[in-house]
Design a protein around this motif. Structure first.
Motif, PDB file in Angstrom:
ATOM      1  N   UNK A 135      16.415 100.617  63.484  1.00  0.00           N
ATOM      2  CA  UNK A 135      15.220 100.493  62.644  1.00  0.00           C
ATOM      3  C   UNK A 135      14.441  99.197  62.850  1.00  0.00           C
ATOM      4  N   UNK A 136      15.053  98.189  63.429  1.00  0.00           N
ATOM      5  CA  UNK A 136      14.365  96.908  63.601  1.00  0.00           C
ATOM      6  C   UNK A 136      14.699  96.298  64.966  1.00  0.00           C
ATOM      7  N   UNK A 137      13.791  95.444  65.426  1.00  0.00           N
ATOM      8  CA  UNK A 137      14.019  94.579  66.573  1.00  0.00           C
ATOM      9  C   UNK A 137      14.442  93.208  66.061  1.00  0.00           C
ATOM     10  N   UNK A 138      15.070  92.423  66.935  1.00  0.00           N
ATOM     11  CA  UNK A 138      15.390  91.051  66.579  1.00  0.00           C
ATOM     12  C   UNK A 138      15.319  90.161  67.814  1.00  0.00           C
ATOM     13  N   UNK A 139      15.214  88.876  67.582  1.00  0.00           N
ATOM     14  CA  UNK A 139      15.200  87.895  68.663  1.00  0.00           C
ATOM     15  C   UNK A 139      15.499  86.524  68.099  1.00  0.00           C
ATOM     16  N   UNK A 140      15.906  85.609  68.971  1.00  0.00           N
ATOM     17  CA  UNK A 140      16.239  84.242  68.552  1.00  0.00           C
ATOM     18  C   UNK A 140      15.466  83.271  69.440  1.00  0.00           C
ATOM     19  N   UNK A 141      14.824  82.298  68.823  1.00  0.00           N
ATOM     20  CA  UNK A 141      14.009  81.346  69.570  1.00  0.00           C
ATOM     21  C   UNK A 141      14.891  80.389  70.369  1.00  0.00           C
ATOM     22  N   UNK A 142      14.335  79.725  71.392  1.00  0.00           N
ATOM     23  CA  UNK A 142      15.118  78.795  72.217  1.00  0.00           C
ATOM     24  C   UNK A 142      15.727  77.655  71.405  1.00  0.00           C
ATOM     25  N   UNK A 143      16.795  77.085  71.944  1.00  0.00           N
ATOM     26  CA  UNK A 143      17.378  75.879  71.352  1.00  0.00           C
ATOM     27  C   UNK A 143      17.107  74.693  72.272  1.00  0.00           C
ATOM     28  N   UNK A 144      17.022  73.520  71.656  1.00  0.00           N
ATOM     29  CA  UNK A 144      16.726  72.289  72.372  1.00  0.00           C
ATOM     30  C   UNK A 144      17.743  71.220  71.991  1.00  0.00           C
ATOM     31  N   UNK A 145      18.070  70.378  72.938  1.00  0.00           N
ATOM     32  CA  UNK A 145      18.971  69.261  72.664  1.00  0.00           C
ATOM     33  C   UNK A 145      18.290  68.319  71.680  1.00  0.00           C
ATOM     34  N   UNK A 146      18.996  67.954  70.619  1.00  0.00           N
ATOM     35  CA  UNK A 146      18.417  67.099  69.595  1.00  0.00           C
ATOM     36  C   UNK A 146      18.475  65.634  69.994  1.00  0.00           C
ATOM     37  N   UNK A 147      19.618  65.172  70.457  1.00  0.00           N
ATOM     38  CA  UNK A 147      19.825  63.772  70.831  1.00  0.00           C
ATOM     39  C   UNK A 147      20.281  63.721  72.281  1.00  0.00           C
ATOM     40  N   UNK A 148      19.428  63.207  73.160  1.00  0.00           N
ATOM     41  CA  UNK A 148      19.753  63.154  74.585  1.00  0.00           C
ATOM     42  C   UNK A 148      20.921  62.235  74.888  1.00  0.00           C
ATOM     43  N   UNK A 149      21.278  61.377  73.941  1.00  0.00           N
ATOM     44  CA  UNK A 149      22.391  60.447  74.151  1.00  0.00           C
ATOM     45  C   UNK A 149      23.747  61.093  73.863  1.00  0.00           C
ATOM     46  N   UNK A 150      23.737  62.278  73.270  1.00  0.00           N
ATOM     47  CA  UNK A 150      24.976  63.002  72.993  1.00  0.00           C
ATOM     48  C   UNK A 150      25.130  64.082  74.053  1.00  0.00           C
ATOM     49  N   UNK A 151      26.268  64.082  74.733  1.00  0.00           N
ATOM     50  CA  UNK A 151      26.454  64.971  75.882  1.00  0.00           C
ATOM     51  C   UNK A 151      26.439  66.436  75.488  1.00  0.00           C
ATOM     52  N   UNK A 152      27.177  66.802  74.457  1.00  0.00           N
ATOM     53  CA  UNK A 152      27.292  68.218  74.104  1.00  0.00           C
ATOM     54  C   UNK A 152      26.112  68.672  73.251  1.00  0.00           C
ATOM     55  N   UNK A 153      25.644  69.872  73.528  1.00  0.00           N
ATOM     56  CA  UNK A 153      24.576  70.488  72.739  1.00  0.00           C
ATOM     57  C   UNK A 153      24.717  72.002  72.912  1.00  0.00           C
ATOM     58  N   UNK A 154      25.088  72.694  71.835  1.00  0.00           N
ATOM     59  CA  UNK A 154      25.344  74.123  71.979  1.00  0.00           C
ATOM     60  C   UNK A 154      25.194  74.862  70.655  1.00  0.00           C
ATOM     61  N   UNK A 155      25.103  76.191  70.775  1.00  0.00           N
ATOM     62  CA  UNK A 155      25.042  77.107  69.632  1.00  0.00           C
ATOM     63  C   UNK A 155      26.070  78.206  69.882  1.00  0.00           C
ATOM     64  N   UNK A 156      27.081  78.299  69.015  1.00  0.00           N
ATOM     65  CA  UNK A 156      28.169  79.271  69.162  1.00  0.00           C
ATOM     66  C   UNK A 156      28.021  80.377  68.122  1.00  0.00           C
ATOM     67  N   UNK A 157      27.979  81.609  68.592  1.00  0.00           N
ATOM     68  CA  UNK A 157      27.759  82.747  67.691  1.00  0.00           C
ATOM     69  C   UNK A 157      28.712  83.884  68.048  1.00  0.00           C
ATOM     70  N   UNK A 158      29.195  84.569  67.006  1.00  0.00           N
ATOM     71  CA  UNK A 158      29.959  85.793  67.169  1.00  0.00           C
ATOM     72  C   UNK A 158      29.026  86.965  66.884  1.00  0.00           C
ATOM     73  N   UNK A 159      28.949  87.901  67.822  1.00  0.00           N
ATOM     74  CA  UNK A 159      28.137  89.103  67.640  1.00  0.00           C
ATOM     75  C   UNK A 159      29.057  90.317  67.716  1.00  0.00           C
ATOM     76  N   UNK A 160      28.984  91.174  66.702  1.00  0.00           N
ATOM     77  CA  UNK A 160      29.781  92.397  66.669  1.00  0.00           C
ATOM     78  C   UNK A 160      28.823  93.575  66.563  1.00  0.00           C
ATOM     79  N   UNK A 161      28.870  94.475  67.554  1.00  0.00           N
ATOM     80  CA  UNK A 161      27.983  95.634  67.559  1.00  0.00           C
ATOM     81  C   UNK A 161      28.764  96.913  67.289  1.00  0.00           C
ATOM     82  N   UNK A 162      28.139  97.827  66.573  1.00  0.00           N
ATOM     83  CA  UNK A 162      28.742  99.119  66.265  1.00  0.00           C
ATOM     84  C   UNK A 162      27.836 100.205  66.835  1.00  0.00           C
ATOM     85  N   UNK A 163      28.382 101.023  67.737  1.00  0.00           N
ATOM     86  CA  UNK A 163      27.633 102.126  68.333  1.00  0.00           C
ATOM     87  C   UNK A 163      28.319 103.439  67.993  1.00  0.00           C
ATOM     88  N   UNK A 164      27.556 104.335  67.410  1.00  0.00           N
ATOM     89  CA  UNK A 164      28.117 105.609  66.985  1.00  0.00           C
ATOM     90  C   UNK A 164      28.678 106.381  68.162  1.00  0.00           C
TER      91      UNK A 164
END
Length: 251
Positions: A218-247
């Protein structure tokens, strides 16, 4: 994995999903429901182990845009509604048609298999039971379930694309998206659109266990880009769990 889905809070969520076709559920709500499903809230150590499982995910080598910003792991389950249970299936590749994934669709994609420790973690157990309970109330069917751990990185002077295929549907019945962790990034706004691609809502999954549920038919979805907040910090990430159900197709 046997399910007890006789919780009023799950019926309420199912009714709201049927009316709106999407829901944003804040972390506090998810924590409350996990506690009711498990009859206790997961310990801090269990939650920490759940979040740390995103370390060491394999690189997604099927990125048609050549991007090196995505790591992921994958597992497949099926439901048996007559037994109110969820069963792990032997590993199989992930496949989407070009109709649903214009960037990476049309090929069988083999990703790292999700670890057994993760699948036995009671946080994951509570989340997949939550999803199954809600979706089976909306449509009491048997489902194939795809479980995906995603890490999107924002490397130095580069952006990360949580949905590189753009605004899309996944070609399934329902999708459950749960934030695991954000580190040193900004952006990553989730937007929901109707079938004519008119924007309905937007929100950002920012805290661990913030979640979004969508009726993918019934709907579309999307997620906008991510950007490093502090260039002085090495790690920059977004961790997500996605669970899909297909009939599952009727036999």
């Amino acid at each position: 994995m046997t399910i007890n889905n006789n919780l009023d809070c799950l019926l309420e969520i199912a009714e709201q999903l049927e009316q709106k076709h999407f829901l944003y559920l804040p972390a506090d709500k998810i924590k409350q429901i996990m506690g009711e499903i498990l009859l206790h809230y997961p310990t801090k150590e269990t939650v920490r182990t759940f979040i740390q499982s995103w370390e060491g995910l394999g690189e997604d080598t099927f990125m048609a845009d050549g991007g090196k910003y995505r790591q992921r792991a994958h597992a497949v389950f099926e439901t048996v509604s007559s037994e109110q249970s969820i069963q792990l299936l032997p590993y199989q590749p992930h496949y989407q048609t070009k109709d649903y994934n214009t960037l990476n669709g049309g090929v069988a994609r083999y990703f790292q298999e999700i670890s057994g420790d993760f699948l036995q973690n009671e946080v994951f157990e509570a989340l997949i039971k939550l999803a199954y309970s809600v979706f089976s109330k909306c449509k009491p069917k048997n489902y194939f379930i795809g479980v995906h751990q995603f890490r999107i990185t924002a490397k130095e002077k580069n952006i990360g694309l949580p949905t590189p295929e753009g605004v899309h549907r996944d070609g399934v019945s329902f999708v459950f998206m749960v934030m695991a962790s954000r580190c040193n990034v900004e952006g990553g706004e989730t937007a929901i659109y109707d079938l004519e691609r008119n924007k309905l809502s937007a929100f950002t999954l920012s805290e661990t266990f913030d979640a979004a549920i969508v009726d993918d038919t019934q709907v579309f979805h999307g997620v906008s880009p991510i950007f490093r907040k502090d260039e002085n910090i090495e790690k920059a990430y977004r961790d997500v769990l996605v669970i899909t159900f297909k009939e599952k197709a009727a036999v």
